[in-house]
Design a protein around this motif. Structure first.
Motif, PDB file in Angstrom:
ATOM      1  N   UNK A   1       0.818  -1.191   0.000  1.00  0.00           N
ATOM      2  CA  UNK A   1       0.000   0.000   0.000  1.00  0.00           C
ATOM      3  C   UNK A   1       0.861   1.254   0.000  1.00  0.00           C
ATOM      4  N   UNK A   2       1.915   1.304   0.798  1.00  0.00           N
ATOM      5  CA  UNK A   2       2.811   2.458   0.875  1.00  0.00           C
ATOM      6  C   UNK A   2       4.165   2.099   0.289  1.00  0.00           C
ATOM      7  N   UNK A   3       4.736   3.008  -0.456  1.00  0.00           N
ATOM      8  CA  UNK A   3       6.079   2.835  -1.004  1.00  0.00           C
ATOM      9  C   UNK A   3       6.956   3.983  -0.530  1.00  0.00           C
ATOM     10  N   UNK A   4       8.222   3.675  -0.259  1.00  0.00           N
ATOM     11  CA  UNK A   4       9.164   4.725   0.104  1.00  0.00           C
ATOM     12  C   UNK A   4       9.812   5.213  -1.180  1.00  0.00           C
ATOM     13  N   UNK A   5       9.816   6.510  -1.363  1.00  0.00           N
ATOM     14  CA  UNK A   5      10.350   7.125  -2.576  1.00  0.00           C
ATOM     15  C   UNK A   5      11.224   8.313  -2.179  1.00  0.00           C
ATOM     16  N   UNK A   6      12.196   8.629  -2.971  1.00  0.00           N
ATOM     17  CA  UNK A   6      13.005   9.824  -2.765  1.00  0.00           C
ATOM     18  C   UNK A   6      12.199  11.014  -3.275  1.00  0.00           C
ATOM     19  N   UNK A   7      12.170  12.113  -2.510  1.00  0.00           N
ATOM     20  CA  UNK A   7      11.363  13.266  -2.925  1.00  0.00           C
ATOM     21  C   UNK A   7      12.075  14.181  -3.915  1.00  0.00           C
ATOM     22  N   UNK A   8      13.257  13.801  -4.350  1.00  0.00           N
ATOM     23  CA  UNK A   8      13.996  14.624  -5.295  1.00  0.00           C
ATOM     24  C   UNK A   8      15.002  15.541  -4.633  1.00  0.00           C
ATOM     25  N   UNK A   9      14.902  15.664  -3.311  1.00  0.00           N
ATOM     26  CA  UNK A   9      15.823  16.499  -2.547  1.00  0.00           C
ATOM     27  C   UNK A   9      16.655  15.667  -1.579  1.00  0.00           C
ATOM     28  N   UNK A  10      16.598  14.360  -1.718  1.00  0.00           N
ATOM     29  CA  UNK A  10      17.368  13.470  -0.858  1.00  0.00           C
ATOM     30  C   UNK A  10      16.655  13.010   0.394  1.00  0.00           C
ATOM     31  N   UNK A  17      -0.102   3.991  -2.741  1.00  0.00           N
ATOM     32  CA  UNK A  17      -0.326   3.531  -4.113  1.00  0.00           C
ATOM     33  C   UNK A  17      -1.803   3.572  -4.511  1.00  0.00           C
ATOM     34  N   UNK A  18      -2.698   3.583  -3.527  1.00  0.00           N
ATOM     35  CA  UNK A  18      -4.133   3.614  -3.836  1.00  0.00           C
ATOM     36  C   UNK A  18      -4.634   5.039  -4.048  1.00  0.00           C
ATOM     37  N   UNK A  19      -4.234   5.949  -3.158  1.00  0.00           N
ATOM     38  CA  UNK A  19      -4.748   7.323  -3.212  1.00  0.00           C
ATOM     39  C   UNK A  19      -3.738   8.314  -3.791  1.00  0.00           C
ATOM     40  N   UNK A  26       6.307   8.629   8.728  1.00  0.00           N
ATOM     41  CA  UNK A  26       6.135   7.207   8.463  1.00  0.00           C
ATOM     42  C   UNK A  26       4.702   6.785   8.785  1.00  0.00           C
ATOM     43  N   UNK A  27       3.920   6.351   7.790  1.00  0.00           N
ATOM     44  CA  UNK A  27       2.518   5.991   8.020  1.00  0.00           C
ATOM     45  C   UNK A  27       2.341   4.676   8.769  1.00  0.00           C
ATOM     46  N   UNK A 103       0.339  -3.804  10.714  1.00  0.00           N
ATOM     47  CA  UNK A 103       1.096  -4.417   9.637  1.00  0.00           C
ATOM     48  C   UNK A 103       1.047  -3.521   8.410  1.00  0.00           C
ATOM     49  N   UNK A 104       2.162  -3.472   7.687  1.00  0.00           N
ATOM     50  CA  UNK A 104       2.235  -2.640   6.493  1.00  0.00           C
ATOM     51  C   UNK A 104       2.873  -3.414   5.358  1.00  0.00           C
ATOM     52  N   UNK A 105       2.834  -2.827   4.193  1.00  0.00           N
ATOM     53  CA  UNK A 105       3.511  -3.419   3.049  1.00  0.00           C
ATOM     54  C   UNK A 105       4.476  -2.399   2.469  1.00  0.00           C
ATOM     55  N   UNK A 106       5.207  -1.730   3.341  1.00  0.00           N
ATOM     56  CA  UNK A 106       6.150  -0.707   2.901  1.00  0.00           C
ATOM     57  C   UNK A 106       7.367  -1.381   2.274  1.00  0.00           C
ATOM     58  N   UNK A 107       7.736  -0.903   1.117  1.00  0.00           N
ATOM     59  CA  UNK A 107       8.929  -1.400   0.443  1.00  0.00           C
ATOM     60  C   UNK A 107      10.026  -0.377   0.680  1.00  0.00           C
ATOM     61  N   UNK A 108      11.148  -0.827   1.201  1.00  0.00           N
ATOM     62  CA  UNK A 108      12.222   0.095   1.572  1.00  0.00           C
ATOM     63  C   UNK A 108      13.179   0.383   0.418  1.00  0.00           C
ATOM     64  N   UNK A 109      12.661   0.572  -0.756  1.00  0.00           N
ATOM     65  CA  UNK A 109      13.508   0.847  -1.908  1.00  0.00           C
ATOM     66  C   UNK A 109      12.730   1.733  -2.864  1.00  0.00           C
TER      67      UNK A 109
END
Length: 113
Positions: A1-10, A17-19, A26-27, A103-109
């Motif tokens: 449901x949640x993905x970790x992404x770089x915001x462009x500023x490091x 991913x749904x909304x 950290x959600x 429980x979450x489905x956060x991907x750390x990449x």
């Protein structure tokens, strides 16, 4: 449901991913829980830190013995690891922590890599 992404500023940000909502906190950790739940979480996290401190010491002693290739020291370190109540302590509090946090489905990449 949640993905970790770089915001462009490091800095890391979390993208739903749904909304397609983007948040920086950290959600996985709900902040709108009861005071009792927050106290339980704090207690469990402090106990985990305490156990990790002692377990890390056991591990460092084992690594030192392996580097010296001293079988007597290795056996002594392994015996301490096997008999230490801190291992059971850590295990018990890890189980409690799993129950206290959602429980979450956060991907750390980041997705773009």
């Amino acid at each position: 449901k949640w993905l970790i992404q770089d915001d462009g500023y490091g800095y890391p940000c979390f993208i739903n991913m749904e909304t397609e909502e983007i948040v920086y906190d950290d959600p996985r950790f709900e902040m709108d829980v009861s005071k009792d739940m927050m106290q339980q979480r704090g207690y469990v996290m402090n106990e985990l830190r305490f156990a990790m401190y002692f377990i890390r010491d056991l591990w460092l002693k084992y690594e030192e013995a392996v580097k010296k290739e001293d079988t007597s020291m290795i056996n002594h370190a392994m015996a301490k690891i096997r008999t230490s109540p801190k291992i059971k302590h850590l295990n018990a509090f890890l189980i409690r922590a799993k129950g206290l946090y959602k429980k979450t489905s956060v991907i750390d990449k980041p997705m773009d890599e």
